[in-house]
Design a protein around this motif. Structure first.
Motif, short mmCIF file in Angstrom:
data_model
loop_
_atom_site.label_atom_id
_atom_site.label_comp_id
_atom_site.label_asym_id
_atom_site.label_seq_id
_atom_site.Cartn_x
_atom_site.Cartn_y
_atom_site.Cartn_z
N MET A 1 31.29 54.48 38.33
CA MET A 1 30.99 53.68 37.14
C MET A 1 32.06 52.61 36.95
SD MET A 1 30.22 54.94 33.27
CE MET A 1 31.84 55.27 32.62
N TRP A 2 31.65 51.41 36.58
CA TRP A 2 32.58 50.31 36.31
C TRP A 2 32.64 50.09 34.80
CZ3 TRP A 2 29.18 50.61 40.23
CH2 TRP A 2 29.64 50.35 41.53
N LEU A 3 33.84 50.16 34.24
CA LEU A 3 34.03 49.79 32.84
C LEU A 3 34.24 48.27 32.80
CD1 LEU A 3 36.21 52.81 31.78
CD2 LEU A 3 33.82 52.36 31.20
N PRO A 4 34.15 47.66 31.59
CA PRO A 4 34.22 46.20 31.54
C PRO A 4 35.38 45.62 32.35
CG PRO A 4 33.57 47.01 29.41
CD PRO A 4 33.82 48.24 30.28
N ARG A 5 36.56 46.20 32.27
CA ARG A 5 37.72 45.59 32.94
C ARG A 5 37.64 45.71 34.47
NH1 ARG A 5 39.39 50.33 30.66
NH2 ARG A 5 39.89 51.97 32.14
N ASP A 6 36.79 46.64 34.98
CA ASP A 6 36.70 46.85 36.45
C ASP A 6 35.65 45.98 37.12
OD1 ASP A 6 38.39 49.01 35.91
OD2 ASP A 6 36.66 50.35 35.62
N VAL A 7 34.77 45.35 36.33
CA VAL A 7 33.66 44.61 36.95
C VAL A 7 34.24 43.39 37.68
CG1 VAL A 7 31.55 43.30 36.51
CG2 VAL A 7 32.02 45.38 35.19
N PRO A 8 33.96 43.28 38.99
CA PRO A 8 34.57 42.18 39.75
C PRO A 8 34.11 40.82 39.24
CG PRO A 8 32.93 43.32 41.08
CD PRO A 8 33.08 44.10 39.82
N ASP A 9 35.03 39.90 39.26
CA ASP A 9 34.79 38.55 38.75
C ASP A 9 34.61 37.61 39.93
OD1 ASP A 9 34.56 37.27 36.44
OD2 ASP A 9 36.69 36.75 36.19
N GLY A 10 33.85 36.58 39.76
CA GLY A 10 33.83 35.50 40.76
C GLY A 10 32.92 35.73 41.95
N VAL A 11 32.29 36.92 42.07
CA VAL A 11 31.44 37.20 43.25
C VAL A 11 30.26 36.23 43.30
CG1 VAL A 11 29.96 38.96 44.31
CG2 VAL A 11 32.09 39.63 43.21
N LEU A 12 29.79 35.80 42.13
CA LEU A 12 28.59 34.95 42.09
C LEU A 12 28.91 33.46 42.02
CD1 LEU A 12 26.52 37.07 39.51
CD2 LEU A 12 26.58 37.29 41.99
N THR A 13 30.18 33.12 42.10
CA THR A 13 30.57 31.71 41.99
C THR A 13 29.82 30.87 43.03
OG1 THR A 13 32.72 32.44 41.30
CG2 THR A 13 32.56 30.14 41.94
N GLY A 14 29.25 29.77 42.55
CA GLY A 14 28.55 28.85 43.46
C GLY A 14 27.11 29.23 43.73
N ARG A 172 31.41 43.67 28.76
CA ARG A 172 32.06 43.50 27.46
C ARG A 172 32.24 44.87 26.82
NH1 ARG A 172 30.07 37.90 25.01
NH2 ARG A 172 30.71 36.71 26.84
N GLU A 173 33.12 44.92 25.83
CA GLU A 173 33.46 46.19 25.17
C GLU A 173 32.19 46.96 24.78
OE1 GLU A 173 36.61 46.80 25.41
OE2 GLU A 173 36.03 48.81 24.72
N GLY A 174 32.12 48.23 25.16
CA GLY A 174 30.93 49.04 24.84
C GLY A 174 29.95 49.09 26.01
N GLY A 175 30.15 48.22 27.00
CA GLY A 175 29.25 48.22 28.14
C GLY A 175 29.80 49.01 29.31
N CYS A 176 28.98 49.19 30.34
CA CYS A 176 29.44 49.78 31.60
C CYS A 176 28.37 49.50 32.65
CB CYS A 176 29.67 51.28 31.47
SG CYS A 176 28.18 52.22 31.17
N VAL A 177 28.76 49.61 33.90
CA VAL A 177 27.81 49.49 35.01
C VAL A 177 27.82 50.81 35.76
CG1 VAL A 177 27.19 48.19 37.08
CG2 VAL A 177 28.37 47.02 35.21
N LEU A 178 26.66 51.42 35.87
CA LEU A 178 26.56 52.74 36.49
C LEU A 178 25.79 52.63 37.79
CD1 LEU A 178 27.25 55.73 35.92
CD2 LEU A 178 24.98 55.93 34.90
N GLU A 179 26.36 53.20 38.86
CA GLU A 179 25.67 53.16 40.16
C GLU A 179 24.44 54.05 40.11
OE1 GLU A 179 28.12 52.87 43.48
OE2 GLU A 179 26.32 52.00 44.36
#
Ligand code: NAI
Length: 326
Positions: A1-14, A172-179
């Motif tokens: 599981m990814w909490l807000p601070r763990d979600v990778p940034d920039g992967v979708l750039t461009g 964002r706070e309160g969210g998460c990404v679950l595999e």
């Protein structure tokens, strides 16, 4: 599981995004993605949803053109029209290296949408209705998202799914990404519809009325008072059992000690059969046959419900209370 601070940034750039469909999820997700600075256009048939997307300032293309124009194709049209729309407007417009994202596992799980092998096929499924996807985002709060990978042509599919879930609003706070996976999301979604709360509430009401309670009292107690909504919030905030501390001690004894016996082995076995009917495709075959037959059983069920004593009583009660409508 990814909490807000763990979600990778920039992967979708461009990468450019075409959101196909501008309804409940389509509008909310397209607006959130644009607000996050990503280039977004909408693919839609020529209807009032297309007009709404234009009014919100989006470039609206025909669906095949929108598919061709994007790196990421986010499919947000109803599940029941997807097989036809893939055959007529999406499958042939796809090219190698693209990403196709779904918000529901259903059509991929049951092999109902033809997709070439050289694209990523990902699941980015909000556990939130469209209105909440937008409203929470605007108030800087997140919500849970399930992600999964069915086809990883690029080697980046997982990272892309997690990032897309993040920018739509899970980071964002309160969210998460679950595999998760397409199959798991399908099971979760269908099972909660088949063995879920609505049937239990209806049966509870009918049993209370059989026991001599007035329909009005049974309806208010079981779901009509709004207390159920409060309890649902408490469950989400504090936990399923932990929220029982907000209830009386008699209620705690009833729910934790006495009530356990009424969820009998038979109930559990029936729930397992409900799971099996989803996993082995029995439900999906029955649903497709029903669609082919023109929704005869569904329409009959609606007519039966509308005439059922419980719902006639509910209509009178809600009218007296000034409720109702959609
Ligand atoms: P919706 O019913 O709001 O979709 C309306 C859109 O579909 C409009 O843009 C309309 O032009 C388009 N559309 C309708 N019929 C069409 C056709 N024959 N050909 C081409 N376009 C057509 O859909 P909703 O509820 O937003 O669902 C979209 C996806 O999101 C589905 O996969 C659903 O399972 C999933 N989902 C929906 C949630 C919700 O909040 N409703 C929650 C989580 C997932």
């Amino acid at each position: 599981m990814w909490l807000p601070r763990d979600v990778p940034d920039g992967v979708l750039t461009g990468m450019s995004i075409s959101v196909i469909g501008y309804g409940n999820q389509g509008r909310a997700q397209a607006l959130n993605l644009r607000d996050r600075g990503l280039p977004v256009q909408v693919g839609n048939i020529d209807d009032e949803y297309a007009a709404s997307a234009r009014a919100d300032g989006f470039r609206v293309l025909r669906i095949p053109e929108a598919v061709e124009a994007a790196d990421i194709v986010v499919v947000l049209i109803p599940d029941e029209v997807q097989p036809h729309v893939f055959r007529s407007s999406i499958s042939n417009a796809l090219r190698p290296g693209q990403v196709v994202s779904f918000a529901s596992g259903y059509n991929v799980t049951y092999g109902r949408v033809p997709i070439r092998e050289d694209v990523d096929v990902i699941l980015v499924a909000p556990r939130m209705i469209g209105r909440g996807v937008r409203e929470l985002f605007l108030s800087n709060r997140g919500f849970p998202m399930l992600v999964g990978v069915e086809q990883d042509a690029s080697g980046e599919a997982r990272a892309r799914a997690v990032s897309l879930a993040g920018v739509v609003g899970a980071d964002r706070e309160g969210g998460c990404v679950l595999e998760s996976s397409f199959k798991e999301e399908t099971l979760l979604d269908l099972f909660s519809e088949h063995a879920g709360l609505i049937q239990l509430l209806k049966t509870s009401c009918e049993v209370l009325i059989e026991a001599g309670c007035s329909p009005e009292a049974a309806i208010l107690e079981t779901y009509g008072s709004g207390e159920l909504g409060e309890i649902a919030h408490a469950i989400a905030d504090l936990g399923l059992v932990n929220q029982l501390r907000l209830h009386s001690t008699t209620s705690q004894f009833g729910q934790l000690v006495w009530g356990r016996r009424w969820i009998a082995t038979e109930t559990r076995d029936l729930m397992r059969r409900a799971v099996a009917s989803i996993q082995d495709g029995t439900f999906a075959r029955a649903w497709h046959a029903e669609e082919q037959a023109g929704l005869v059983q569904l329409h009959a069920a609606w007519r039966q419900q509308e005439m059922a004593p419980l719902f006639l009583a509910e209509a009178r009660l809600y009218e007296a209370l000034g409720r109702g409508g959609e």
